[in-house]
Design a protein around this motif. Structure first.
Motif, PDB file in Angstrom:
ATOM      1  N   PRO A 132       0.806  -1.232   0.000  1.00 19.52           N
ATOM      2  CA  PRO A 132       0.000   0.000   0.000  1.00 19.52           C
ATOM      3  C   PRO A 132       0.835   1.278   0.000  1.00 19.52           C
ATOM      4  O   PRO A 132       0.385   2.309  -0.513  1.00 19.52           O
ATOM      5  N   LEU A 133       2.025   1.223   0.574  1.00 19.79           N
ATOM      6  CA  LEU A 133       2.872   2.419   0.664  1.00 19.79           C
ATOM      7  C   LEU A 133       3.730   2.632  -0.574  1.00 19.79           C
ATOM      8  O   LEU A 133       4.344   3.692  -0.725  1.00 19.79           O
ATOM      9  N   ILE A 134       3.789   1.635  -1.432  1.00 20.67           N
ATOM     10  CA  ILE A 134       4.628   1.725  -2.615  1.00 20.67           C
ATOM     11  C   ILE A 134       3.781   1.810  -3.881  1.00 20.67           C
ATOM     12  O   ILE A 134       3.950   2.710  -4.701  1.00 20.67           O
ATOM     13  N   ALA A 135       2.865   0.866  -4.036  1.00 17.96           N
ATOM     14  CA  ALA A 135       2.118   0.757  -5.287  1.00 17.96           C
ATOM     15  C   ALA A 135       0.992   1.780  -5.393  1.00 17.96           C
ATOM     16  O   ALA A 135       0.529   2.074  -6.497  1.00 17.96           O
ATOM     17  N   ARG A 136       0.534   2.310  -4.247  1.00 24.81           N
ATOM     18  CA  ARG A 136      -0.652   3.176  -4.285  1.00 24.81           C
ATOM     19  C   ARG A 136      -0.353   4.633  -3.949  1.00 24.81           C
ATOM     20  O   ARG A 136      -1.265   5.413  -3.669  1.00 24.81           O
ATOM     21  N   VAL A 137       0.905   5.020  -3.956  1.00 27.08           N
ATOM     22  CA  VAL A 137       1.289   6.385  -3.612  1.00 27.08           C
ATOM     23  C   VAL A 137       1.872   7.071  -4.842  1.00 27.08           C
ATOM     24  O   VAL A 137       2.799   6.556  -5.475  1.00 27.08           O
ATOM     25  N   MET A 138       1.322   8.223  -5.181  1.00 27.08           N
ATOM     26  CA  MET A 138       1.792   8.985  -6.335  1.00 27.08           C
ATOM     27  C   MET A 138       2.959   9.885  -5.922  1.00 27.08           C
ATOM     28  O   MET A 138       2.838  10.665  -4.981  1.00 27.08           O
ATOM     29  N   PRO A 139       4.124   9.776  -6.600  1.00 22.92           N
ATOM     30  CA  PRO A 139       5.263  10.643  -6.253  1.00 22.92           C
ATOM     31  C   PRO A 139       4.922  12.120  -6.413  1.00 22.92           C
ATOM     32  O   PRO A 139       4.238  12.514  -7.361  1.00 22.92           O
ATOM     33  N   HIS A 140       5.413  12.936  -5.474  1.00 23.70           N
ATOM     34  CA  HIS A 140       5.088  14.358  -5.464  1.00 23.70           C
ATOM     35  C   HIS A 140       5.814  15.140  -6.554  1.00 23.70           C
ATOM     36  O   HIS A 140       5.286  16.094  -7.110  1.00 23.70           O
ATOM     37  N   ASP A 141       7.062  14.791  -6.809  1.00 24.92           N
ATOM     38  CA  ASP A 141       7.866  15.546  -7.758  1.00 24.92           C
ATOM     39  C   ASP A 141       8.878  14.615  -8.414  1.00 24.92           C
ATOM     40  O   ASP A 141       8.859  13.393  -8.197  1.00 24.92           O
ATOM     41  N   GLY A 142       9.770  15.186  -9.220  1.00 25.24           N
ATOM     42  CA  GLY A 142      10.729  14.370  -9.947  1.00 25.24           C
ATOM     43  C   GLY A 142      11.666  13.589  -9.050  1.00 25.24           C
ATOM     44  O   GLY A 142      12.020  12.442  -9.352  1.00 25.24           O
ATOM     45  N   PHE A 143      12.079  14.177  -7.923  1.00 25.00           N
ATOM     46  CA  PHE A 143      12.977  13.463  -7.015  1.00 25.00           C
ATOM     47  C   PHE A 143      12.273  12.267  -6.377  1.00 25.00           C
ATOM     48  O   PHE A 143      12.851  11.180  -6.268  1.00 25.00           O
ATOM     49  N   ALA A 144      11.031  12.456  -5.944  1.00 24.18           N
ATOM     50  CA  ALA A 144      10.281  11.346  -5.355  1.00 24.18           C
ATOM     51  C   ALA A 144      10.030  10.258  -6.390  1.00 24.18           C
ATOM     52  O   ALA A 144      10.086   9.058  -6.087  1.00 24.18           O
ATOM     53  N   ALA A 145       9.761  10.644  -7.632  1.00 25.68           N
ATOM     54  CA  ALA A 145       9.559   9.661  -8.701  1.00 25.68           C
ATOM     55  C   ALA A 145      10.843   8.896  -8.980  1.00 25.68           C
ATOM     56  O   ALA A 145      10.824   7.674  -9.212  1.00 25.68           O
ATOM     57  N   LEU A 146      11.972   9.598  -8.958  1.00 26.41           N
ATOM     58  CA  LEU A 146      13.253   8.925  -9.184  1.00 26.41           C
ATOM     59  C   LEU A 146      13.548   7.935  -8.069  1.00 26.41           C
ATOM     60  O   LEU A 146      14.038   6.820  -8.310  1.00 26.41           O
ATOM     61  N   ASN A 147      13.233   8.321  -6.830  1.00 28.90           N
ATOM     62  CA  ASN A 147      13.403   7.402  -5.712  1.00 28.90           C
ATOM     63  C   ASN A 147      12.529   6.164  -5.890  1.00 28.90           C
ATOM     64  O   ASN A 147      12.975   5.030  -5.681  1.00 28.90           O
ATOM     65  N   ALA A 148      11.276   6.367  -6.293  1.00 29.29           N
ATOM     66  CA  ALA A 148      10.352   5.244  -6.462  1.00 29.29           C
ATOM     67  C   ALA A 148      10.811   4.302  -7.561  1.00 29.29           C
ATOM     68  O   ALA A 148      10.564   3.094  -7.493  1.00 29.29           O
ATOM     69  N   ALA A 149      11.480   4.825  -8.560  1.00 32.88           N
ATOM     70  CA  ALA A 149      11.957   3.977  -9.657  1.00 32.88           C
ATOM     71  C   ALA A 149      13.230   3.224  -9.285  1.00 32.88           C
ATOM     72  O   ALA A 149      13.390   2.047  -9.636  1.00 32.88           O
ATOM     73  N   PHE A 150      14.141   3.883  -8.550  1.00 34.86           N
ATOM     74  CA  PHE A 150      15.462   3.312  -8.299  1.00 34.86           C
ATOM     75  C   PHE A 150      15.680   2.875  -6.854  1.00 34.86           C
ATOM     76  O   PHE A 150      16.787   2.438  -6.531  1.00 34.86           O
ATOM     77  N   ARG A 151      14.684   2.983  -5.988  1.00 41.35           N
ATOM     78  CA  ARG A 151      14.916   2.669  -4.578  1.00 41.35           C
ATOM     79  C   ARG A 151      15.571   1.297  -4.453  1.00 41.35           C
ATOM     80  O   ARG A 151      15.082   0.297  -4.980  1.00 41.35           O
ATOM     81  N   SER A 152      16.688   1.290  -3.753  1.00 42.40           N
ATOM     82  CA  SER A 152      17.478   0.062  -3.666  1.00 42.40           C
ATOM     83  C   SER A 152      17.410  -0.557  -2.282  1.00 42.40           C
ATOM     84  O   SER A 152      17.239  -1.770  -2.142  1.00 42.40           O
TER      85      SER A 152
END
Length: 441
Positions: A132-152
């Motif tokens: 629920p915290l990953i798949a259902r949360v929309m990133p706020h900005d480009g940095f949050a989106a980059l984190n969601a794509a590359f979170r390691s």
């Protein structure tokens, strides 16, 4: 950010997507893909955005980052860890260049049902708690989106109802590889009437620039009590971008303490949603900038329901040609009657070239509230300096003493002795005539 500048990010995503933690989970693969598409659409924010008008991050987009460490697991930072450990008997997780380092970590005795471990391990053992915290949360900005794509990697703390962990848990992120971009993703899920304290610490020893782009999410259920402290000590050429999202349910309490000392450029966003009646949040922060450092703190506290309380105290010390930014926003929604909110930002300028942009804001849509806000910007008080000088104290020591007293107010808001001792050490290291101040205190 041009199309050609996006190409290295696309290449890195296609190369690494199948190797990132949780790649075997179809919902996570889909979430990463959608996040990267959102990054392509949003890109990095620019100063044309009101939220970023004082912070230019174009230098981050121009760097040729790599997104996976080339050092492997053989990096020896044990001496650094030994120096940074707050409590040798308490739980700690250590991450080096974006990867969990089990041999440097320590998991103490945990209450039954509690989970404390790396994101990699959590995605193997409890993926259903994270979806629920990953798949259902929309990133706020480009940095949050980059984190969601590359979170390691990152830490995950899950507390069952009535679970209490008294000693602060230390989450230590060490960066020692130049040119590396890491994307820690951290989660705290605190169920009913549970309690814990977390110290999230970022330390850099790399010789040149690197990027830390971190996201932390905290969910505090009814009656939960969570204390979160973040200490930013990145290397002097580093870039540090971080976001913390908090959801506080009925009668819960969440305290946030943010201290910034390092990096060339840093930006921290802290959003707290008081989503239950009688919830409370305390949001405190200190930024101490010198040289040509740029430190930006944005906070947003939303009162959604009645009888919630928020207290926010941020202080900044700005020296040399450095630049501080504070944007604090408190929103009281229409149904949030009997809200009690206070927001204060005080800043001390130590140089004629130092600069601060401060913007405290209140948005009130209810009529039965008690809300105050304010900001101050000033220099050292000449009367106080004269008082100390008249008692035989050198001018440089007198100035350092006043700076120390101003900044110490925020440090004293921390309850944990071990954390206060570390913060005191950092503050003394940045205060001129530190040795003399020790004698005075």
């Amino acid at each position: 950010m041009s199309e050609s500048m996006l190409d290295p990010y696309r290449d890195a995503f296609h190369l690494l997507a199948k190797t990132l933690p949780g790649a075997e989970l179809s919902w996570l693969r889909s979430a990463r893909r959608h996040a990267f598409e959102r990054f392509e659409a949003l890109r990095f924010p620019t100063t044309r955005s009101e939220e970023w008008k004082y912070t230019n991050v174009s230098a981050i987009g121009q760097r040729p980052w790599h997104f996976a460490s080339s050092r492997g697991d053989n990096v020896d930072v044990s001496a650094i860890v030994d120096d940074l450990v707050l409590d040798k008997t308490a739980t700690r997780l250590v991450f080096v260049n974006g990867r969990h380092a089990p041999r440097l970590s320590r998991i103490g005795d945990l209450p039954e049902g509690a989970f404390v471990g790396s994101l990699t391990r959590a995605l193997r053992e409890i993926p259903e708690r994270l979806e629920p915290l990953i798949a259902r949360v929309m990133p706020h900005d480009g940095f949050a989106a980059l984190n969601a794509a590359f979170r390691s990697d990152g830490y995950v703390v899950v507390l069952p109802a009535a679970c209490r962990i008294e000693s602060p848990m230390q989450m230590l992120f060490i960066a020692e590889e130049t040119g590396l971009a890491t994307h820690p993703f951290n989660v705290v899920l605190a169920e009913q009437a549970s309690h814990c304290a977390i110290v999230e610490q970022f330390v850099g020893v790399a010789d040149d620039s690197y990027l830390t782009n971190a996201v932390t999410r905290i969910v505090a259920a009814e009656g939960a009590d969570i204390s979160h402290c973040r200490i930013q000590e990145e290397a002097r050429r580093a870039f540090h971008v971080a976001r913390m999202d908090v959801e506080a349910q009925c009668s819960s309490r969440v305290a946030s303490h943010a201290y910034a000392f390092g990096s060339a450029l840093s930006r921290v966003d802290i959003d707290v949603n008081l989503a239950g009646t009688d919830a409370r949040t305390d949001v405190n922060g200190l930024y101490f900038a010198r040289g040509r450092q740029h430190m930006d703190h944005h906070t947003r506290i939303e009162h959604e329901l009645p009888r919630c309380t928020s207290r926010e105290h941020y202080r900044g010390v700005i020296d040399d040609a450095s630049h501080g930014v504070f944007d604090g926003r408190v929103i009281v929604h229409q149904g949030a009657q009997q809200t009690d909110a206070h927001l204060a930002n005080q800043n001390l300028l130590l140089s004629h070239d130092a600069e601060i942009d401060t913007k405290p804001q209140l948005e009130i849509y209810a009529d039965d509230v008690k809300c105050t806000h304010g900001a101050t910007v000033g220099r050292l008080d000449e009367t106080q300096l004269f008082y100390l000088r008249a008692r035989g104290i050198d001018e440089s020591v007198a100035r350092a003493t006043l700076v120390w007293a101003f900044a110490r107010d925020v440090i004293d808001r921390m309850n944990a002795d071990s954390v206060r001792a570390r913060l005191t050490k950092l503050l003394l290291a940045r205060t001129p005539e530190a040795a003399r101040i020790r004698e005075l205190i």
